[in-house]
Scaffold this active site. Structure first.
Site, PDB file in Angstrom:
ATOM      1  N   ASN A   7       0.781  -1.053  -0.137  1.00  0.00           N
ATOM      2  CA  ASN A   7      -0.031  -0.035  -0.029  1.00  0.00           C
ATOM      3  C   ASN A   7       0.779   1.242   0.129  1.00  0.00           C
ATOM      4  O   ASN A   7       1.469   1.662   1.038  1.00  0.00           O
ATOM      5  CB  ASN A   7      -0.845  -0.017   1.253  1.00  0.00           C
ATOM      6  N   GLU A  34      -3.955   1.944  -2.824  1.00  0.00           N
ATOM      7  CA  GLU A  34      -4.135   3.282  -2.697  1.00  0.00           C
ATOM      8  C   GLU A  34      -3.147   4.177  -3.660  1.00  0.00           C
ATOM      9  O   GLU A  34      -2.379   4.956  -3.214  1.00  0.00           O
ATOM     10  CB  GLU A  34      -3.910   3.872  -1.287  1.00  0.00           C
ATOM     11  N   ASP A 149      -3.946  -4.953   1.169  1.00  0.00           N
ATOM     12  CA  ASP A 149      -4.282  -4.222   2.278  1.00  0.00           C
ATOM     13  C   ASP A 149      -5.844  -4.543   2.739  1.00  0.00           C
ATOM     14  O   ASP A 149      -6.571  -4.185   2.072  1.00  0.00           O
ATOM     15  CB  ASP A 149      -4.159  -2.818   2.165  1.00  0.00           C
ATOM     16  N   ASN A 151      -7.190  -4.246   5.734  1.00  0.00           N
ATOM     17  CA  ASN A 151      -7.591  -3.315   6.810  1.00  0.00           C
ATOM     18  C   ASN A 151      -8.273  -4.371   7.927  1.00  0.00           C
ATOM     19  O   ASN A 151      -9.343  -4.078   8.821  1.00  0.00           O
ATOM     20  CB  ASN A 151      -8.432  -2.376   6.449  1.00  0.00           C
ATOM     21  N   ASP A 220      -1.652  -6.185   6.194  1.00  0.00           N
ATOM     22  CA  ASP A 220      -1.474  -6.455   5.004  1.00  0.00           C
ATOM     23  C   ASP A 220      -1.043  -8.026   4.775  1.00  0.00           C
ATOM     24  O   ASP A 220      -0.171  -8.175   5.410  1.00  0.00           O
ATOM     25  CB  ASP A 220      -0.095  -5.546   4.265  1.00  0.00           C
ATOM     26  N   ASP A 249       3.047   4.742   4.815  1.00  0.00           N
ATOM     27  CA  ASP A 249       2.718   4.242   6.413  1.00  0.00           C
ATOM     28  C   ASP A 249       2.920   2.808   6.275  1.00  0.00           C
ATOM     29  O   ASP A 249       2.699   2.281   7.298  1.00  0.00           O
ATOM     30  CB  ASP A 249       1.417   5.111   7.077  1.00  0.00           C
ATOM     31  N   HIS A 250       2.595   2.152   5.256  1.00  0.00           N
ATOM     32  CA  HIS A 250       2.723   0.891   4.964  1.00  0.00           C
ATOM     33  C   HIS A 250       3.887   0.094   4.443  1.00  0.00           C
ATOM     34  O   HIS A 250       4.864   0.932   3.928  1.00  0.00           O
ATOM     35  CB  HIS A 250       1.731   0.090   4.136  1.00  0.00           C
TER      36      HIS A 250
END
Length: 259
Positions: A7, A34, A149, A151, A220, A249-250
């Site tokens: 991501n 994303e 991802d 979530n 992930d 941030d991933h």
DNA sequence: ATGACTCATACAATGAGA
């Protein structure tokens, strides 16, 4: 064959960091989430010049998924079946044409916050649609994997501070139950098949020095069909990517499969 | 803690992320 999910939190913002990681890790296939870009704005030539085929499923501003592959791709499809009114770009599939082909699903599962509410309802409905799609793929009895991802924090050991997530859409009992329903179709969490114990994360918030404090979560995942799981030779998380310049941030999560 | 930080849109302030 090295297959990864990453991501990137915006392709424009990661225009240096993504090629840097590709050069280092040399993955054969990467599922991106994303991309935050429409298809026409994705800098495909940059990745084609690095030897990758590029298939995107973007939208303006938010979401968006893509597959980069050094190997030929066939039968590319875009969108998760089951809701013709869904306009969010969160699912892409392609068959990677290795000597033994592998169907790859790239996904960006909805966040779902705040929960309860319409966004959480959308998340659970999306997971039910994913389950339906996976039943159809499993019926083919062929190698496939779902990389993305999710979530979803599967278990307490997948968060540095699980108590902080108890009312969050990523960790609510209903979320984990829906994720287990998908696993229980007969899919394997490749990372957990190779690495045990707490302390392994794929996301650290930009806020409150989460990276420096190692306050992360593992969300992930790469889930393998039985025929793909039989070829699993390795799995890992490229955590050092989080310490690079202008990081997402991933971080990337990957598997290796026998060719 | 309606917080913090980052990104995209749009060019200021807001929504979304997790």
């Amino acid at each position: 064959m090295l297959i990864a999910t990453f991501n990137i939190n915006g392709i424009k913002a990661r225009i240096d960091a993504l090629p840097r990681w590709l050069t280092t890790a040399k993955p054969d296939v990467v599922c991106l989430q994303e991309i935050k870009s429409v298809d026409a704005s994705f800098p495909r030539e940059m990745f084609e010049d690095m030897g990758y085929r590029v298939e995107t499923h973007g939208q303006k501003g938010f979401n968006g998924v893509a597959i980069l592959s050094r190997l030929p791709l066939e039968d590319v499809t875009r969108g998760l079946p089951g809701d013709e009114t869904d306009e969010q770009s969160r699912w892409i599939e392609a068959t990677v044409m290795a000597p033994r082909p592998v169907r790859v699903c790239g996904l960006y599962l909805p966040n779902g916050n705040p929960a309860p509410g319409p966004k959480y309802d959308y998340k659970l409905a999306w997971m039910a649609r994913m389950e339906t799609r996976l039943r159809a793929l499993l019926a083919l009895e062929e190698p496939f994997l779902c990389a993305g991802d999710y979530n979803v924090i599967p278990q307490a050991q997948d968060a540095a501070k699980p108590e902080a997530w108890e009312t969050d859409a990523l960790y609510l009992p209903q979320t984990r139950q829906a994720y287990r329903r998908i696993l229980n179709l007969g899919l394997l969490d490749a990372f957990r098949a190779r690495v045990q114990g707490p302390g392994h994360y794929s996301f650290w918030d930009y806020q409150a020095n989460a990276w420096e404090r190692n306050n992360g979560i593992r969300i992930d995942h790469l889930l393998l069909s039985p025929q793909a799981a039989d070829r699993l030779t390795g799995a890992g998380i490229d955590r050092e990517v989080r310490a690079g310049d202008k990081p997402s941030d991933h971080v990337p999560v990957w598997v290796t499969l026998e060719d």
